[in-house]
Scaffold this active site. Structure first.
Site, PDB file in Angstrom:
ATOM      1  N   LYS A 102       1.040  -1.116   0.141  1.00 38.14           N
ATOM      2  CA  LYS A 102       0.110  -0.159  -0.009  1.00 38.14           C
ATOM      3  C   LYS A 102       0.943   1.263  -0.176  1.00 38.14           C
ATOM      4  O   LYS A 102       0.836   2.110  -0.831  1.00 38.14           O
ATOM      5  CB  LYS A 102      -0.859  -0.019   1.181  1.00 38.14           C
ATOM      6  CG  LYS A 102      -1.668   1.237   1.559  1.00 38.14           C
ATOM      7  CD  LYS A 102      -2.803   1.657   0.189  1.00 38.14           C
ATOM      8  CE  LYS A 102      -3.204   2.983   0.399  1.00 38.14           C
ATOM      9  NZ  LYS A 102      -4.294   3.195  -0.712  1.00 38.14           N
ATOM     10  N   CYS A 136      -4.225  11.311   0.864  1.00 37.28           N
ATOM     11  CA  CYS A 136      -3.396  10.054   0.863  1.00 37.28           C
ATOM     12  C   CYS A 136      -2.124  10.063   0.563  1.00 37.28           C
ATOM     13  O   CYS A 136      -1.277   9.805   1.257  1.00 37.28           O
ATOM     14  CB  CYS A 136      -4.094   9.054  -0.153  1.00 37.28           C
ATOM     15  SG  CYS A 136      -5.791   8.755   0.274  1.00 37.28           S
ATOM     16  N   ALA A 155       1.142  16.953 -15.441  1.00 41.22           N
ATOM     17  CA  ALA A 155       1.809  18.012 -14.493  1.00 41.22           C
ATOM     18  C   ALA A 155       0.894  18.865 -13.990  1.00 41.22           C
ATOM     19  O   ALA A 155       0.032  18.968 -14.553  1.00 41.22           O
ATOM     20  CB  ALA A 155       2.854  18.902 -15.534  1.00 41.22           C
TER      21      ALA A 155
END
Ligand code: UGA
Length: 443
Positions: free
Chosen positions: A209, A265, A257
């Protein structure tokens, strides 16, 4: 389908999608959350978050009687599989992920669970957490033989339901085969479709993860640095991204970009991985560099805006289009747009923002959130496009020409249509392209 009675503890983004997704497969799911207001909304079929398709899917599983909501974990006493999806926010003091919500949730479950129940951790947790939780359960609830399994989530906000139903892999980490199988059975619909199952120990699963998010954050940061180069030496960053992304070893995704990664997260997980590395004496130098570059990017963007405005922001009005950390979500957590709003206000600018969904309350006399793009642009000396919402792509900036103080756009997301007829009348600065100065009236 052979299945357990399932309980999901913590119905934020991850937990709610998990609950609705599993219920759509016909499984019976009890959702538990301490937040009574959230539970009351969910019972009425109202999701507390903005997510494409979620409301319809939620109402459907409620109507079929497959999902129930409660604040009481005791209501899940007949469940034998618990998914825990509570928050693990960053501790300001240590940079570690805070595990108090998780610890409390696991203790609550253990107290009411029947013997042999499995607790699958969906929250993102530092490597070693599941082993620690297992040791605690073995000590404090020895007679129950409860098992901890790590089952990380890879869904993205904005496309979460679609990601749930179309996973590229399922990761299940546990030390007991029976426990891993119980979790695996709940995903039988995916396994039947050939979705790869990565079955491992808990520590491997936890590492997957963090490594996935850190790698993606690195990819974004890499293209942002190349984008800075392109602005100076000339060229077009989208073509550079396409040119490298078509190499299947690199891949086309996460090469857009922009103002740097944000959200709930990547910033949290990169920091946690760096902290874990240091704690174990294995410094994650790439990730640490990525964090440093990403953190300073918002500051550099502000400097560019400032210099384009004659090094003086005080007293000038700036329109900020987009507040969410990315399009198709109302989430403003660690959003580059929000940091830029605050920095502009600190520099004495007046800020008017517009976002089609996200709300930002800032207690400052020079800040106003507007109901339309035009209202935000009124009197603006600069228009900043900070989130890649579709409506900014197609917006006809000719319509706000009579309203703005100066025709200057800073496009942090490269969404503004630079082939439009109004473009030659504006100074346009875009991340990843050299400055386009206004050339006159004609297109
Ligand atoms: C991310 C991961 O993509 C999910 O797989 C993971 O499950 C999730 O974190 C999580 O750990 O819960 P999310 O935070 O919803 O999902 O957002 P992303 O779509 O990954 O975008 C993250 C940030 O990177 C945003 O600020 C976005 O604007 C930026 N980004 C992304 C770019 O600047 N360029 C890109 O090409 C892609």
């Amino acid at each position: 389908m052979q299945s357990a009675n399932i309980c999901v503890v913590g119905v934020g983004y991850v937990g709610l999608i998990q609950a609705v997704g599993l219920a759509s497969f016909g499984l019976k799911v009890t959702c538990v959350d301490l937040d009574a207001r959230k539970i009351a909304m969910l019972e009425k079929g109202i999701p507390p978050i903005f997510e494409e398709g979620l409301e319809e899917a939620l109402r459907e599983v409620i109507a079929r009687g497959r999902v129930t909501f409660t604040t009481e974990i005791a209501a899940a006493g007949d469940c034998d599989l618990f998914f825990v999806a509570v928050g693990t926010p960053t501790s300001e003091r240590t940079g570690n992920a805070r595990l108090d919500y998780l610890d409390a949730a696991v203790s609550g479950i253990a107290a009411i669970a029947r013997p042999e129940a499995v607790i699958a951790v969906k929250s993102t947790v530092p490597i070693g957490t599941c082993a620690r939780l297992q040791a605690r359960l073995d000590r404090d609830f020895a007679g129950k033989h409860l098992e901890i399994v790590s089952n990380p989530e890879f869904l993205r906000e904005g496309t979460a339901l679609n990601d749930f139903f179309n996973p590229e892999r399922i990761v299940i980490g546990g030390n007991s085969e029976a426990a891993r199988d119980k979790v695996r059975q709940s995903y039988a619909a995916f396994e039947d479709r050939g979705v790869p199952m990565i079955v491992s120990d808990t520590s491997t699963s936890e590492t997957i993860k963090y490594a996935a998010n850190a790698f993606l954050a690195t990819k974004v940061t890499f293209i942002n640095e190349i984008s800075d180069l392109v602005e100076t030496v000339g060229g077009d960053i989208d073509q550079v991204a396409r040119g490298i992304g078509l190499d299947s070893r690199i891949g086309p995704q996460f090469l857009k970009a922009g103002p740097g990664y944000g959200g709930s997260c990547f910033p949290k997980d990169t920091l946690a991985l760096a902290t874990i590395g240091r704690r174990h004496g294995v410094q994650q130098q790439i990730v640490e560099t990525v964090i440093r570059i990403n953190d300073s990017r918002r500051f550099h963007i502000l400097k560019r805006i400032e210099s384009a405005m004659g090094d003086k922001l005080a007293g000038k009005r700036v329109a900020v289009l987009g507040l969410a950390f990315k399009a198709n979500t109302d989430d403003v957590r660690d959003s580059p747009a929000v940091d830029i709003v605050h920095a502009l206000l600190e520099e004495g600018a007046e800020v008017r923002s517009f976002d089609p969904v996200a709300k930002l309350s800032v207690d400052h006399r020079c800040y106003r959130q507007c109901e339309s793009i035009a209202a935000a642009c009124e009197g603006a000396s600069a228009v900043l496009v900070a989130t890649e919402w579709g409506e900014f792509r197609s917006f006809d900036f000719a319509s706000v020409e009579p309203l703005v103080e100066r025709r200057y756009i800073f496009d942090m997301r490269r969404v503004v249509d630079i082939t439009a007829a109004w473009v030659p009348r504006w100074d346009i600065e875009r991340i990843g392209s050299p400055l386009m100065r206004a050339t006159g009236e004609a297109s």
